[in-house]
Design a protein around this motif. Structure first.
Motif, PDB file in Angstrom:
ATOM      1  N   ASP A 104      35.529  37.110  45.292  1.00 38.85           N
ATOM      2  CA  ASP A 104      36.326  38.089  43.483  1.00 38.85           C
ATOM      3  C   ASP A 104      35.394  37.255  41.878  1.00 38.85           C
ATOM      4  O   ASP A 104      35.004  37.816  41.405  1.00 38.85           O
ATOM      5  N   ARG A 105      34.774  35.985  42.647  1.00 39.88           N
ATOM      6  CA  ARG A 105      34.230  35.329  40.973  1.00 39.88           C
ATOM      7  C   ARG A 105      32.836  36.173  40.896  1.00 39.88           C
ATOM      8  O   ARG A 105      32.704  36.724  40.072  1.00 39.88           O
ATOM      9  N   MET A 106      32.073  36.704  42.453  1.00 43.82           N
ATOM     10  CA  MET A 106      31.233  37.541  41.847  1.00 43.82           C
ATOM     11  C   MET A 106      31.395  38.946  40.967  1.00 43.82           C
ATOM     12  O   MET A 106      30.782  39.259  40.600  1.00 43.82           O
ATOM     13  N   LEU A 107      32.577  39.873  41.857  1.00 44.27           N
ATOM     14  CA  LEU A 107      32.912  40.530  40.788  1.00 44.27           C
ATOM     15  C   LEU A 107      33.455  40.483  39.593  1.00 44.27           C
ATOM     16  O   LEU A 107      32.972  41.652  38.670  1.00 44.27           O
ATOM     17  N   ALA A 108      34.405  39.834  39.146  1.00 44.22           N
ATOM     18  CA  ALA A 108      35.275  38.760  38.304  1.00 44.22           C
ATOM     19  C   ALA A 108      33.620  38.694  36.487  1.00 44.22           C
ATOM     20  O   ALA A 108      33.137  39.161  35.642  1.00 44.22           O
ATOM     21  N   SER A 109      31.737  37.780  37.617  1.00 45.95           N
ATOM     22  CA  SER A 109      30.703  37.664  36.477  1.00 45.95           C
ATOM     23  C   SER A 109      30.142  39.464  36.555  1.00 45.95           C
ATOM     24  O   SER A 109      29.971  39.783  35.351  1.00 45.95           O
ATOM     25  N   LEU A 110      29.870  39.879  37.652  1.00 44.05           N
ATOM     26  CA  LEU A 110      29.786  41.370  37.352  1.00 44.05           C
ATOM     27  C   LEU A 110      30.619  42.491  36.234  1.00 44.05           C
ATOM     28  O   LEU A 110      30.066  42.647  34.885  1.00 44.05           O
ATOM     29  N   GLU A 111      31.571  42.368  35.879  1.00 40.92           N
ATOM     30  CA  GLU A 111      33.139  42.640  35.499  1.00 40.92           C
ATOM     31  C   GLU A 111      32.819  42.780  34.422  1.00 40.92           C
ATOM     32  O   GLU A 111      32.495  43.435  33.032  1.00 40.92           O
ATOM     33  N   ALA A 112      32.246  41.231  33.854  1.00 41.31           N
ATOM     34  CA  ALA A 112      32.313  40.883  32.291  1.00 41.31           C
ATOM     35  C   ALA A 112      31.173  41.171  31.470  1.00 41.31           C
ATOM     36  O   ALA A 112      30.495  41.579  30.973  1.00 41.31           O
ATOM     37  N   SER A 113      30.186  41.178  32.799  1.00 38.62           N
ATOM     38  CA  SER A 113      28.515  41.489  32.549  1.00 38.62           C
ATOM     39  C   SER A 113      28.988  42.487  31.327  1.00 38.62           C
ATOM     40  O   SER A 113      27.401  43.079  31.285  1.00 38.62           O
ATOM     41  N   ARG A 114      28.922  42.928  32.147  1.00 38.53           N
ATOM     42  CA  ARG A 114      29.792  44.885  31.710  1.00 38.53           C
ATOM     43  C   ARG A 114      31.008  45.745  31.641  1.00 38.53           C
ATOM     44  O   ARG A 114      30.592  47.021  30.993  1.00 38.53           O
ATOM     45  N   GLY A 115      31.408  44.674  30.793  1.00 32.83           N
ATOM     46  CA  GLY A 115      31.903  45.008  29.531  1.00 32.83           C
ATOM     47  C   GLY A 115      33.887  45.785  30.296  1.00 32.83           C
ATOM     48  O   GLY A 115      34.729  46.293  29.399  1.00 32.83           O
ATOM     49  N   MET A 116      33.382  45.448  31.376  1.00 34.05           N
ATOM     50  CA  MET A 116      35.066  46.126  32.263  1.00 34.05           C
ATOM     51  C   MET A 116      35.905  44.678  32.015  1.00 34.05           C
ATOM     52  O   MET A 116      35.586  43.575  32.061  1.00 34.05           O
ATOM     53  N   ALA A 117      37.269  45.326  32.240  1.00 37.62           N
ATOM     54  CA  ALA A 117      38.646  44.425  32.661  1.00 37.62           C
ATOM     55  C   ALA A 117      37.908  42.882  33.811  1.00 37.62           C
ATOM     56  O   ALA A 117      37.966  44.297  34.868  1.00 37.62           O
ATOM     57  N   VAL A 118      38.367  42.295  34.084  1.00 35.57           N
ATOM     58  CA  VAL A 118      38.062  41.185  34.524  1.00 35.57           C
ATOM     59  C   VAL A 118      39.177  41.537  35.826  1.00 35.57           C
ATOM     60  O   VAL A 118      40.164  41.690  35.474  1.00 35.57           O
ATOM     61  N   GLY A 119      38.824  41.533  36.810  1.00 34.93           N
ATOM     62  CA  GLY A 119      39.953  42.003  37.983  1.00 34.93           C
ATOM     63  C   GLY A 119      40.104  43.523  37.813  1.00 34.93           C
ATOM     64  O   GLY A 119      41.360  43.592  38.806  1.00 34.93           O
ATOM     65  N   SER A 120      39.833  44.161  37.459  1.00 34.51           N
ATOM     66  CA  SER A 120      40.042  45.540  37.733  1.00 34.51           C
ATOM     67  C   SER A 120      39.607  46.100  38.990  1.00 34.51           C
ATOM     68  O   SER A 120      39.936  47.251  39.251  1.00 34.51           O
ATOM     69  N   ILE A 121      38.776  46.054  39.452  1.00 39.38           N
ATOM     70  CA  ILE A 121      38.414  46.499  40.523  1.00 39.38           C
ATOM     71  C   ILE A 121      39.374  45.863  42.018  1.00 39.38           C
ATOM     72  O   ILE A 121      38.429  44.638  42.408  1.00 39.38           O
ATOM     73  N   PRO A 122      39.092  46.771  42.894  1.00 43.03           N
ATOM     74  CA  PRO A 122      40.503  45.965  43.710  1.00 43.03           C
ATOM     75  C   PRO A 122      39.321  46.607  45.164  1.00 43.03           C
ATOM     76  O   PRO A 122      38.447  46.702  45.124  1.00 43.03           O
ATOM     77  N   VAL A 123      40.050  45.285  46.219  1.00 46.56           N
ATOM     78  CA  VAL A 123      39.053  45.572  47.358  1.00 46.56           C
ATOM     79  C   VAL A 123      40.138  45.332  48.700  1.00 46.56           C
ATOM     80  O   VAL A 123      41.341  45.143  48.167  1.00 46.56           O
ATOM     81  N   ILE A 124      39.710  46.222  49.652  1.00 47.10           N
ATOM     82  CA  ILE A 124      40.318  45.808  51.542  1.00 47.10           C
ATOM     83  C   ILE A 124      39.347  44.895  52.247  1.00 47.10           C
ATOM     84  O   ILE A 124      38.067  45.049  51.821  1.00 47.10           O
TER      85      ILE A 124
END
Length: 293
Positions: A104-124
């Motif tokens: 979750d933290r790794m995704l949040a960092s990548l989302e923020a750096s790419r201008g995406m809403a933090v938490g927007s990518i789901p996981v299974i």
């Protein structure tokens, strides 16, 4: 509501398989960068998967990344975060809530750096071990990203190794782990808990029996490993025409009863009250979600 009757695993480094995906009626595809891809092929597999995903509908494409202890996870996430057609990531070998939290933290960092809403990518989350089963509810509630979870109990797989149990479909050897994973998913309000693969592709009758059992247990779909398994999974997890007709009548009868000032009635000699009406709505909502695929 995301619902999948069939999610087909596709080794991301097998071009012949990637070329066939457009004709396969699976509800979704899991582009596998993990166990089916040797270490020296990982980088090439990422590019092959990205090229293929770009040609497919966005809501059908998931990427199974490598595990958090593999050394490949950051490169996997970095390659796909921001690719619009990627629906989300499948996380293997989730043993504790800390594993999910780290991703979750790794995704949040990548989302923020790419201008995406933090938490927007789901996981299974894939539950593949005794630890994963024991802590399944914590794993599934460790992040709001968790859209579903898979009981990964395929024959002779990681779950068998972890439990030390002999594999069986209907017997007691694996059933507690299978049901505990499902129970945890339901307690975590996951609408589409997923069963794992049936490894013997030469046994279609066994696959059908196991999928029928899976549906009765409460799983709403499963991962599959061969296109020949897709049709049976899609058919078995979809409520039958008879069930759809019955539950449609249940809802209508209940609404008629409410109009008469009562919250109970009968349909085909069976009691219908608030609980039965809620179950009828659940079944019909499930059908509608599947039909959107």
């Amino acid at each position: 509501m995301n619902m999948w009757r069939s999610l087909l695993f596709v080794p991301a480094n097998r071009q012949k398989m990637l070329d066939k995906l457009g004709a396969i009626p699976a509800d979704g595809f899991i582009f596998d960068l993990e166990d089916t891809v040797p270490a020296e092929e990982k980088a090439h597999a990422r590019q092959m998967a990205a090229d293929c995903i770009a040609q497919l509908p966005a809501d059908r494409c998931w990427v199974r990344v490598n595990g958090i202890r593999s050394g490949f996870l950051h490169e996997d996430l970095d390659a796909f975060v921001g690719q619009v057609q990627v629906a989300g990531f499948v996380l293997p070998k989730q043993d504790t809530a800390a594993d999910v939290a780290a991703v979750d933290r790794m995704l949040a960092s990548l989302e923020a750096s790419r201008g995406m809403a933090v938490g927007s990518i789901p996981v299974i989350a894939m539950i593949e071990s005794a630890s994963g089963v024991l802590f399944a509810h914590q794993i599934m509630t460790a992040s709001s990203r968790v859209a579903s979870a898979v009981y990964a109990g395929g024959q002779d797989g990681d779950m068998n190794v972890s439990l030390g149990a002999t594999w069986s479909s209907e017997g007691p050897e694996m059933m507690f782990a299978r049901q505990m994973t499902l129970l945890s998913a339901r307690a975590a309000d996951i609408p589409c808990p997923l069963d794992g693969v049936y490894a013997n592709i030469a046994d279609p009758a066994g696959f059908e029996r196991d999928t029928q059992l899976s549906q009765r247990l409460g799983f709403r779909g499963r991962t599959v490993i061969h296109p020949s398994q897709v049709e049976a999974a899609n058919r078995i997890y979809m409520p039958s025409e008879a069930d759809i007709a019955y539950y449609t009548r249940v809802l209508q009868a209940f609404e008629d009863a409410l109009g008469r000032g009562t919250a109970s009635t009968t349909v085909d000699g069976k009691l219908v009250d608030v609980a039965m009406a809620a179950n009828a709505r659940r079944v019909l909502d499930l059908v509608a979600a599947y039909q959107r695929k």
